[in-house]
Structure formats: C-alpha cells, structure tokens
Design a protein around this motif. Structure first.
Motif, PDB file in Angstrom:
ATOM      1  N   TRP A  15       0.836  -1.206   0.000  1.00 28.37           N
ATOM      2  CA  TRP A  15       0.000   0.000   0.000  1.00 28.37           C
ATOM      3  C   TRP A  15       0.869   1.254   0.000  1.00 28.37           C
ATOM      4  N   TRP A  19       0.874   4.623  -2.236  1.00 26.40           N
ATOM      5  CA  TRP A  19       0.673   5.912  -1.565  1.00 26.40           C
ATOM      6  C   TRP A  19       1.795   6.887  -1.900  1.00 26.40           C
ATOM      7  N   ASN A  23       1.109  10.393  -3.826  1.00 22.80           N
ATOM      8  CA  ASN A  23       1.353  11.618  -3.069  1.00 22.80           C
ATOM      9  C   ASN A  23       2.679  12.283  -3.416  1.00 22.80           C
ATOM     10  N   GLY A  49       0.705   9.066  11.242  1.00 21.48           N
ATOM     11  CA  GLY A  49      -0.367   9.537  10.357  1.00 21.48           C
ATOM     12  C   GLY A  49      -0.532   8.669   9.126  1.00 21.48           C
ATOM     13  N   VAL A  50       0.578   8.237   8.550  1.00 20.80           N
ATOM     14  CA  VAL A  50       0.520   7.367   7.371  1.00 20.80           C
ATOM     15  C   VAL A  50      -0.048   6.005   7.766  1.00 20.80           C
ATOM     16  N   ASP A  53      -3.760   6.302   8.072  1.00 19.56           N
ATOM     17  CA  ASP A  53      -4.375   6.297   6.737  1.00 19.56           C
ATOM     18  C   ASP A  53      -4.441   4.882   6.172  1.00 19.56           C
ATOM     19  N   TYR A  54      -3.374   4.120   6.368  1.00 19.93           N
ATOM     20  CA  TYR A  54      -3.380   2.734   5.885  1.00 19.93           C
ATOM     21  C   TYR A  54      -4.470   1.918   6.571  1.00 19.93           C
ATOM     22  N   ILE A  56      -7.169   2.901   7.977  1.00 19.48           N
ATOM     23  CA  ILE A  56      -8.488   3.335   7.504  1.00 19.48           C
ATOM     24  C   ILE A  56      -8.811   2.648   6.184  1.00 19.48           C
ATOM     25  N   SER A  57      -7.814   2.488   5.326  1.00 17.90           N
ATOM     26  CA  SER A  57      -8.041   1.866   4.014  1.00 17.90           C
ATOM     27  C   SER A  57      -8.460   0.403   4.131  1.00 17.90           C
TER      28      SER A  57
END
Length: 111
Positions: A15, A19, A23, A49-50, A53-54, A56-57
């Motif tokens: 992932w 990303w 980005n 933070g990254v 985000d992962y 959440i995915s």
C-alpha cells in the motif's frame, strides 16, 4: 518504536508504494523497496499519520484522545468491534503505539 509484523507489514508496504507514488512524497516518482525502508527511518510520530491512513483503508479506524491521560479507540468496521477504550496511558506516544499494535494484531488475525 512500533513495527508492523506478518501479513500486515507485507500489505502495508505494498500500500505504501502506491501511496508514495500518488502523493509524490519526497520527490519519489517511482517508489521502490528502498523508499519503503526510508519511511521506517522517520520518527514514529511522523509515521503514525501514514499508518492511520493505511488502517483506515482496510476499515480499521484509530482515534487517540485525552488531555492528561490518553486513550485510544480502534474501530473494526468489518466486525463492528471497538477496542482499547478502557485502557489509559500517561503519554500520547504510548497510546499511539498500543493502538498500532492492536490494529496490526487484528489485521494479522482477520485478513
């Protein structure tokens, strides 16, 4: 320092390559394993933070909250389960680390 393990680490790194490309992080047009390794050199607070985000995915939502005492909630959207809400930590870094450890554990046992 928190480190992902097993299937979770492998899926995260796959992932992360996508990303990084999307980005255009640190001028990285064609990310490689070396770029993934570079990510792990950042302080955990920057990685956090990254990682959020992962997770959440993959339908795992992490929420850190508190002022003097910190807690975390980890919502597993697939199983409709909440974890960690009763644990208390004196430092935000401890809550972040425990939340990522729990998300790693859930991913490795369910995905």
């Amino acid at each position: 320092m928190m480190e992902l393990t097993g299937k979770c680490k492998k899926a995260f790194e796959k992932w992360l390559l996508i990303w990084l490309k999307e980005n255009i992080a640190w001028d990285c047009e064609n990310p490689t394993k070396e770029d993934v390794n570079h990510f792990y050199k950042f302080p955990f607070s920057m990685q956090f933070g990254v990682l959020v985000d992962y997770f959440i995915s993959v339908d795992l939502l992490i929420n850190i909250y508190g002022l003097d005492v910190f807690r975390y909630k980890l919502w597993d959207g697939e199983k409709l389960m909440v974890y960690g809400k009763d644990k208390r930590f004196n430092k935000i870094q401890e809550a972040r680390t425990e939340a990522i450890k729990k998300a790693n554990e859930i991913f490795n046992s369910n995905f």
